[in-house]
Design a protein around this motif. Structure first.
Motif, PDB file in Angstrom:
ATOM      1  N   GLU A  35       0.815  -1.209   0.000  1.00 60.85           N
ATOM      2  CA  GLU A  35       0.000   0.000   0.000  1.00 60.85           C
ATOM      3  C   GLU A  35       0.855   1.268   0.000  1.00 60.85           C
ATOM      4  O   GLU A  35       0.329   2.382  -0.074  1.00 60.85           O
ATOM      5  CB  GLU A  35      -0.938  -0.012   1.222  1.00 60.85           C
ATOM      6  CG  GLU A  35      -2.280   0.652   0.941  1.00 60.85           C
ATOM      7  CD  GLU A  35      -3.151   0.785   2.186  1.00 60.85           C
ATOM      8  OE1 GLU A  35      -2.846   0.131   3.199  1.00 60.85           O
ATOM      9  OE2 GLU A  35      -4.096   1.576   2.142  1.00 60.85           O
ATOM     10  N   ALA A  36       2.176   1.112   0.079  1.00 62.51           N
ATOM     11  CA  ALA A  36       3.063   2.269   0.245  1.00 62.51           C
ATOM     12  C   ALA A  36       2.872   3.367  -0.820  1.00 62.51           C
ATOM     13  O   ALA A  36       2.790   4.535  -0.458  1.00 62.51           O
ATOM     14  CB  ALA A  36       4.512   1.806   0.284  1.00 62.51           C
ATOM     15  N   LEU A  39       0.005   5.519   0.132  1.00 63.42           N
ATOM     16  CA  LEU A  39       0.205   6.180   1.422  1.00 63.42           C
ATOM     17  C   LEU A  39       1.280   7.263   1.328  1.00 63.42           C
ATOM     18  O   LEU A  39       1.157   8.334   1.919  1.00 63.42           O
ATOM     19  CB  LEU A  39       0.585   5.147   2.491  1.00 63.42           C
ATOM     20  CG  LEU A  39      -0.521   4.150   2.839  1.00 63.42           C
ATOM     21  CD1 LEU A  39      -0.021   3.111   3.833  1.00 63.42           C
ATOM     22  CD2 LEU A  39      -1.729   4.874   3.416  1.00 63.42           C
ATOM     23  N   VAL A  40       2.333   7.005   0.557  1.00 60.05           N
ATOM     24  CA  VAL A  40       3.411   7.984   0.401  1.00 60.05           C
ATOM     25  C   VAL A  40       2.849   9.260  -0.218  1.00 60.05           C
ATOM     26  O   VAL A  40       3.147  10.372   0.221  1.00 60.05           O
ATOM     27  CB  VAL A  40       4.546   7.414  -0.480  1.00 60.05           C
ATOM     28  CG1 VAL A  40       5.481   8.510  -0.943  1.00 60.05           C
ATOM     29  CG2 VAL A  40       5.321   6.365   0.294  1.00 60.05           C
ATOM     30  N   GLN A  42      -0.275  10.339  -0.149  1.00 61.75           N
ATOM     31  CA  GLN A  42      -1.128  11.039   0.814  1.00 61.75           C
ATOM     32  C   GLN A  42      -0.295  11.728   1.890  1.00 61.75           C
ATOM     33  O   GLN A  42      -0.598  12.842   2.305  1.00 61.75           O
ATOM     34  CB  GLN A  42      -2.091  10.050   1.486  1.00 61.75           C
ATOM     35  CG  GLN A  42      -3.158   9.527   0.541  1.00 61.75           C
ATOM     36  CD  GLN A  42      -3.991   8.440   1.202  1.00 61.75           C
ATOM     37  OE1 GLN A  42      -4.010   8.308   2.421  1.00 61.75           O
ATOM     38  NE2 GLN A  42      -4.675   7.665   0.395  1.00 61.75           N
ATOM     39  N   ALA A  43       0.766  11.063   2.302  1.00 63.04           N
ATOM     40  CA  ALA A  43       1.610  11.632   3.356  1.00 63.04           C
ATOM     41  C   ALA A  43       2.254  12.918   2.863  1.00 63.04           C
ATOM     42  O   ALA A  43       2.294  13.927   3.573  1.00 63.04           O
ATOM     43  CB  ALA A  43       2.676  10.616   3.771  1.00 63.04           C
ATOM     44  N   SER A  44       2.740  12.889   1.627  1.00 59.33           N
ATOM     45  CA  SER A  44       3.419  14.074   1.113  1.00 59.33           C
ATOM     46  C   SER A  44       2.427  15.208   0.888  1.00 59.33           C
ATOM     47  O   SER A  44       2.740  16.375   1.098  1.00 59.33           O
ATOM     48  CB  SER A  44       4.206  13.693  -0.139  1.00 59.33           C
ATOM     49  OG  SER A  44       3.926  14.567  -1.165  1.00 59.33           O
ATOM     50  N   GLN A  46       0.081  15.856   2.696  1.00 57.78           N
ATOM     51  CA  GLN A  46      -0.232  16.394   4.015  1.00 57.78           C
ATOM     52  C   GLN A  46       0.872  17.291   4.564  1.00 57.78           C
ATOM     53  O   GLN A  46       0.611  18.235   5.296  1.00 57.78           O
ATOM     54  CB  GLN A  46      -0.459  15.205   4.941  1.00 57.78           C
ATOM     55  CG  GLN A  46      -0.584  15.548   6.384  1.00 57.78           C
ATOM     56  CD  GLN A  46      -1.063  14.345   7.154  1.00 57.78           C
ATOM     57  OE1 GLN A  46      -2.220  13.998   7.141  1.00 57.78           O
ATOM     58  NE2 GLN A  46      -0.155  13.690   7.822  1.00 57.78           N
ATOM     59  N   THR A  47       2.099  17.027   4.181  1.00 59.65           N
ATOM     60  CA  THR A  47       3.197  17.776   4.779  1.00 59.65           C
ATOM     61  C   THR A  47       3.832  18.766   3.809  1.00 59.65           C
ATOM     62  O   THR A  47       4.717  19.502   4.187  1.00 59.65           O
ATOM     63  CB  THR A  47       4.298  16.829   5.285  1.00 59.65           C
ATOM     64  OG1 THR A  47       4.698  15.998   4.198  1.00 59.65           O
ATOM     65  CG2 THR A  47       3.797  15.984   6.422  1.00 59.65           C
ATOM     66  N   GLU A 229       7.652  22.673   3.408  1.00 62.91           N
ATOM     67  CA  GLU A 229       7.143  21.638   4.285  1.00 62.91           C
ATOM     68  C   GLU A 229       6.364  22.334   5.390  1.00 62.91           C
ATOM     69  O   GLU A 229       6.805  23.364   5.895  1.00 62.91           O
ATOM     70  CB  GLU A 229       8.326  20.887   4.867  1.00 62.91           C
ATOM     71  CG  GLU A 229       8.068  19.442   5.117  1.00 62.91           C
ATOM     72  CD  GLU A 229       9.366  18.741   5.418  1.00 62.91           C
ATOM     73  OE1 GLU A 229       9.696  17.793   4.711  1.00 62.91           O
ATOM     74  OE2 GLU A 229      10.066  19.179   6.356  1.00 62.91           O
ATOM     75  N   VAL A 230       5.226  21.788   5.749  1.00 64.70           N
ATOM     76  CA  VAL A 230       4.460  22.367   6.842  1.00 64.70           C
ATOM     77  C   VAL A 230       4.301  21.335   7.944  1.00 64.70           C
ATOM     78  O   VAL A 230       4.320  20.131   7.682  1.00 64.70           O
ATOM     79  CB  VAL A 230       3.062  22.834   6.372  1.00 64.70           C
ATOM     80  CG1 VAL A 230       3.185  23.998   5.410  1.00 64.70           C
ATOM     81  CG2 VAL A 230       2.298  21.695   5.743  1.00 64.70           C
ATOM     82  N   ASP A 231       4.160  21.826   9.173  1.00 66.33           N
ATOM     83  CA  ASP A 231       3.973  20.879  10.273  1.00 66.33           C
ATOM     84  C   ASP A 231       2.499  20.512  10.390  1.00 66.33           C
ATOM     85  O   ASP A 231       1.676  20.923   9.569  1.00 66.33           O
ATOM     86  CB  ASP A 231       4.551  21.445  11.580  1.00 66.33           C
ATOM     87  CG  ASP A 231       3.768  22.640  12.080  1.00 66.33           C
ATOM     88  OD1 ASP A 231       2.693  22.937  11.508  1.00 66.33           O
ATOM     89  OD2 ASP A 231       4.231  23.290  13.035  1.00 66.33           O
ATOM     90  N   SER A 232       2.176  19.735  11.434  1.00 70.34           N
ATOM     91  CA  SER A 232       0.813  19.216  11.541  1.00 70.34           C
ATOM     92  C   SER A 232      -0.218  20.321  11.688  1.00 70.34           C
ATOM     93  O   SER A 232      -1.393  20.110  11.445  1.00 70.34           O
ATOM     94  CB  SER A 232       0.721  18.255  12.722  1.00 70.34           C
ATOM     95  OG  SER A 232       1.145  18.913  13.899  1.00 70.34           O
TER      96      SER A 232
END
Lengths: 652, 381
Positions: A35-36, A39-40, A42-44, A46-47, A229-232
């Protein structure tokens, strides 16, 4: 004791241990291998955030390569919104910023700072601009005292600069923030080298008027892309990637800034002279507005396009206030933002006689030697309605050339009468490109209007109350023949008609822009010219010698001897630079006359077609004729003279 | 080769006292524990240092301190013969329960909706963590005394002894720990010789009880949400779903080889809530990928195997049961915690032992592993 031995139970426990770890490994494999990819991504998402970095716009050059619009770097004070949101004493913070700016020569009110900080902005990651064009000292001070001003930064931004000030403002246009509509409708250009789309963002600066708007796709630079890059919590942390913006292409115009400034100055000065003085019939001239058009008859290139009143494009460069904008919309009752040279619609008056004459000869009504006895008055219908020459002048027996030279209305009333019931005049008008937009490469052009019998009838049927007459009277055609009452044209249309006549009948689409040049490259260099805007022939007027010659003869006489514009050309050496033209004086109900002059020069091999139209300014020669003469002085490289203080010239 | 190694071994054992406990210290358990706790300290740091450039090291120092204290506790629990625990089991049990009573009194402090801590200086003591150890001790004592001869009365006694601390912890409330204590009890009853039919009945009662509890007001809504989140990963109204989704992203972002230490974007930027405690596994998975996280799981597996092995070779049943209890705690913590991070187990606040930040749980775990080492090295006496 139970049958289950402890050893078996220990084995069960061992199997359980193995099973747990197998399950964990399987799941880990699934997430990190299978699934990477999803997910990768989506993760990118997000940040990471990508920000568009506006590129400098291309420059605008005149025909001789003089820079009309350039860029300069402006120091802009910005405040980080996320930091500002956390500031406890916002009032103190805002007034501290206002104090510093005011102390270092950029006076600003605390309330203004407050307003700008609270102004909504779509891109929260970008700082809120508080002041632009601040001094170097402000930057130094703020960086030395950065601890006292958390979140405040000074950035360099590209801004439009106009070396010739207000000159050609109507042509060049101005830039500003993209509108919500523009964001939806603007078609983005592409980078000439990479083909990348010059995408727009909600903070993009775009051309809103003039060449800036028309050639937006070329002038706009290719935006850079900054990936951060942004934090949460969505706060920027660091820059990950940066693709530098690329400046837009330069646009070179046919326009000659010297001619343009000469035209603007002559127009402004003459309007100033005339304003407030009475014209021949005693009506006071308000002389509020006017325009001058200079075209190249050979290719339709626009050499000058002056309008009055006008504006300073620099006022728009840093954003214009609504109050100031409203002020520009009403300068002594007229708008400074309207380019009258392409959107002002005026009765062409006697300048239209070119068209009537062409129609009459072409349709065999007259030739160059057909005489008519001008008794000063022409009667139409029963009971007769009288149409007279200006001032009731009697010209006696005259043929077409003389009728043009002295501007005999009666001769043309007669032609209008004879062509009544036909559309000869309207057809000729269309052939010269009237009654349709010229297609000039500037926004907001008007089409002018030439009325026909069919239109009049249709209008009456549609609005019987407002237009009680549905019939086309002979009187209508008689007035049409002298360019009055049922016809309007824009200055650019009039100039183009004379340009077409000058070049033998080719009607070009006028073009302000000549070619598009690669950014920071000379046109002489390899690949320096990205694209040349070729002349476009819209249509042709049939001008065989039997049609053209008598008209040329008549128009050539206008600027000399008995000609209506002779007074305007006194002292202008026409031995090698003969000006061929026609005056026009259009009556406007309750106001001073519209003064017109349309021309081309020199006679043998025309290189210029120049026309002027001045509102509420009087006879053609006494206002527009003189302004056009001042333009020709420069074009013919003759001594430049000051605008005369005379307010009375030759009739018509 | 075999011959040689055997002879070498026997020659070494014959030197001085062959039954000296120190000769039988299990180096594998020790190595695994050391490796995992060091990984843990680094992971806690990576999850809490922040995006920079001003890195935070509060958690790093705190966790390192716990590991050092833990090492001391481990030594203590290794050195003192575990038979002493046989005598002191009830005392330990009593002290723990008194502490559990005190913590829900005004003496305890509340955090995250649970009254579970004593504030001791800069640290927070969580007595429920110690309950794991005391329950293991007291059950091992009882079961070894019963010697497999368990009737209904004894079963009820065993259940009662287990239930008392559970009820106290439920009052805090800390569902995760109650769950752990239940697992400890189940595992020890299984190995301790509870008749199979009792086990079947207990299992049925347990399942019915869990289902019943989930649908009763005893379990609060947020607890229910957390427990059922993994089963409904698309329910956006459930806050626990967000945690699981973020956790999945971070793990997936690790791919095969990981983003590298301090380079994992999700870990560095703090997108996974509670990453240094409940979701510490995501830090390992993102930064070191499948290879790294897999290796780490392997170390846990080896550790579990060694504890299981120690349980089998222990000198007496008391030792066996101690090891089984420790194994149950460790295995359940791994499976539940890592499984939760990967979305195959419910969300409960169960830390990944040896890795997650936390003083009480780290120290308790070291003590528990010390016990196993103790049992292992005293297996011949």
């Amino acid at each position: 004791m139970d049958t289950a031995s402890p050893r078996i139970r220990m084995s069960v426990l061992g199997v359980l241990v193995v099973a747990c770890f197998v399950a964990l490994f399987a799941r880990l494999w699934y997430l990190q291998i299978m699934e990477a990819p999803t997910l990768v991504e989506q993760a990118s998402a997000q940040t990471r955030r990508t920000l568009s970095v506006e590129a400098p716009r291309g420059r605008i050059l005149d025909a001789n390569g003089k820079i009309l619009v350039d860029n300069r770097t402006s120091l802009v004070v910005e405040v980080d919104r996320t930091v500002f949101a956390k500031v406890k004493n916002k009032d103190a913070y805002e007034s501290a910023i206002a104090d510093v700016l005011t102390r270092f020569g950029a006076p600003i009110k605390t309330a203004t700072v407050q307003r700008r900080l609270s102004a909504p902005q779509s891109e929260q990651l970008r700082g809120a601009p508080v002041a632009s064009d601040v001094s170097q000292e402000v930057m130094v001070y703020l960086s030395e005292h950065s601890a006292d001003f958390p979140g405040v930064s000074v950035t360099r931004q590209s801004m439009r600069v106009y070396p010739y000030g207000m000159a050609a403002a109507n042509v060049l246009g101005y830039v500003g923030h993209i509108t919500a509509d523009g964001l939806k409708t603007l078609t983005a250009g592409t980078d000439p080298e990479t083909g990348a789309t010059k995408t727009y963002g909600s903070d993009s600066i775009v051309g809103l008027a003039g060449i800036e708007a028309t050639y937006e796709q070329d002038l706009r630079g290719t935006p850079g892309v900054e990936t951060i890059e942004v934090d949460s919590k969505g706060r920027p942390v660091r820059r990950v990637d940066y693709a530098a913006p690329k400046p837009g292409s330069d646009v070179q115009l046919h326009l000659d800034i010297d001619v343009q400034m000469r035209a603007e100055q002559a127009l402004r000065d003459k309007l100033d002279v005339l304003r407030g003085s009475p014209q021949r019939d005693g009506t006071i001239r308000r002389a509020p507005a006017g325009s001058v058009v200079a075209l190249n008859p050979v290719d339709g290139g626009v050499i000058a396009l002056a309008t009055y009143p006008t504006f300073d494009p620099a006022e728009f460069a840093g954003g214009i206030s609504q109050d100031r904008y409203n002020e520009l919309l009403n300068q002594n009752g007229v708008s400074a933002l309207v380019d009258r040279s392409i959107s002002g619609q005026y009765a062409p008056g006697s300048t239209f006689k070119l068209v009537t004459a062409t129609a009459a000869i072409e349709n065999g009504l007259i030739n160059g030697n057909t005489y008519y006895d001008d008794e000063g008055v022409y009667k139409v219908g029963n009971p007769p309605r009288e149409f007279s020459n200006a001032g009731g002048v009697k010209n006696g027996g005259i043929a077409l050339p003389q009728a043009l030279t002295v501007s005999s209305d009666v001769y043309f009333y007669w032609l209008g009468d004879r062509m009544d019931g036909t559309t000869h005049i309207q057809d000729a008008a269309s052939a010269y490109g009237l009654n349709a937009r010229t297609g000039i490469d500037l926004p907001n052009e008007s089409a002018g209007y030439v009325w026909t019998a069919a239109d009049k009838k249709a209008l009456h049927q549609k609005y019987p109350k407002q237009y009680p007459d549905g019939d086309w009277f002979t009187g209508d055609n008689v007035q049409l023949a002298v360019g009055q009452y049922v016809i309007t044209a824009t200055p650019i249309q009039i100039a183009r008609a004379y340009a077409a006549f000058a070049n033998g009948g080719t009607v070009y689409q006028p073009h302000v822009a000549w070619r598009v040049l690669r950014a920071n490259t000379l046109p002489t260099e390899e690949g320096g010219i990205l694209r040349t805007i070729d002349p476009v022939v819209v249509r042709t007027v049939s001008l065989p010698p039997e049609v053209r010659d008598p008209i040329v003869q008549g128009l050539a006489g206008v600027t000399t001897g008995l000609g209506t514009a002779a007074s305007a050309f006194v002292g202008f050496d026409q031995s090698t630079f003969k000006v061929v033209g026609k005056t026009g004086t259009a009556q406007v109900q309750g106001k001073a006359d519209t003064s017109l002059f349309a021309s081309y020069a020199p006679l043998g091999a025309p290189r210029y077609a120049v026309a002027a139209v001045m509102e509420e300014s009087g006879f053609g020669a006494e206002a527009s004729g003189e302004v056009v003469r001042h333009v020709y002085e420069l074009l013919a490289q003759q001594p430049l003279t000051e605008v005369s203080s005379a307010t009375q010239g030759t009739r018509d | 080769m075999i011959q040689a190694s055997v002879s070498k071994r026997s020659s070494r054992m014959s030197r001085r006292d062959p039954t000296s406990p120190w000769r039988h210290l299990d180096p594998v358990i020790l190595a695994c524990t050391a490796a995992l706790s060091i990984i843990g300290v680094v992971m806690v740091y990576s999850a809490t240092r922040g995006p920079g450039p001003d890195y935070q090291n509060t958690y790093l120092f705190k966790q390192a301190t716990f590991v050092i204290i833990g090492a001391g506790v481990l030594a203590l629990f290794t050195i003192v013969d575990y038979q002493k625990l046989h005598d002191w089991a009830w005392v330990l049990y009593a002290i723990t329960n008194v502490m559990l009573l005190l913590v829900i009194s005004p003496l305890g402090t509340q955090s995250n909706g649970a009254q579970a801590w004593f504030a001791v200086g800069p640290f927070q003591l969580q007595p429920a963590e110690f309950a794991k150890l005391s329950l293991i001790a007291v059950l091992a004592f009882l079961l070894s005394e019963f010697r497999g001869d368990i009737d209904v009365r004894r079963t009820i006694a065993l259940l009662g002894v287990s239930a008392f601390p559970m009820v106290l912890i439920l009052l805090q409330p800390d569902l995760g720990l109650v769950l752990i204590l239940t697992v400890i009890m189940m595992a020890m009853l299984l190995i301790g010789g509870l008749p199979t039919r009792y086990i079947v009945v207990l299992t049925i009662v347990g399942v019915v009880g869990v289902v019943g509890a989930l649908n009763s007001p005893v379990i609060k809504q947020y607890q229910q949400d957390r427990l059922t989140a993994f089963a409904n990963p698309d329910d956006r109204s459930n806050p626990a779903v967000y945690n699981i989704a973020q956790s999945r992203l971070a793990i997936g972002n690790g791919q095969l080889t990981g983003q590298g230490l301090f380079s994992g974007a999700q870990t560095r930027l703090g997108t996974v809530p509670e990453q240094q405690t409940d979701f510490i596994f995501t830090a390992v998975a993102e930064q070191f990928g499948f290879i790294g996280a897999g290796l780490m799981l392997l170390i846990y597996a080896v550790l579990c195997h060694r504890i299981w092995r120690t349980a089998r070779i222990a000198r007496d049943q008391f030792g066996t049961l101690l090891c089984v209890g420790v194994l149950a705690v460790l295995l359940f913590s791994i499976f539940e915690n890592v499984g939760m991070a990967m979305g195959i187990m419910p969300v409960t606040g169960i830390p990944l032992l040896l890795l997650s930040a936390g003083g009480s749980s780290t120290i308790t775990t070291f003590a528990a592993i010390g016990l196993v080492l103790n049992v292992h090295m005293r297996r011949f006496r």
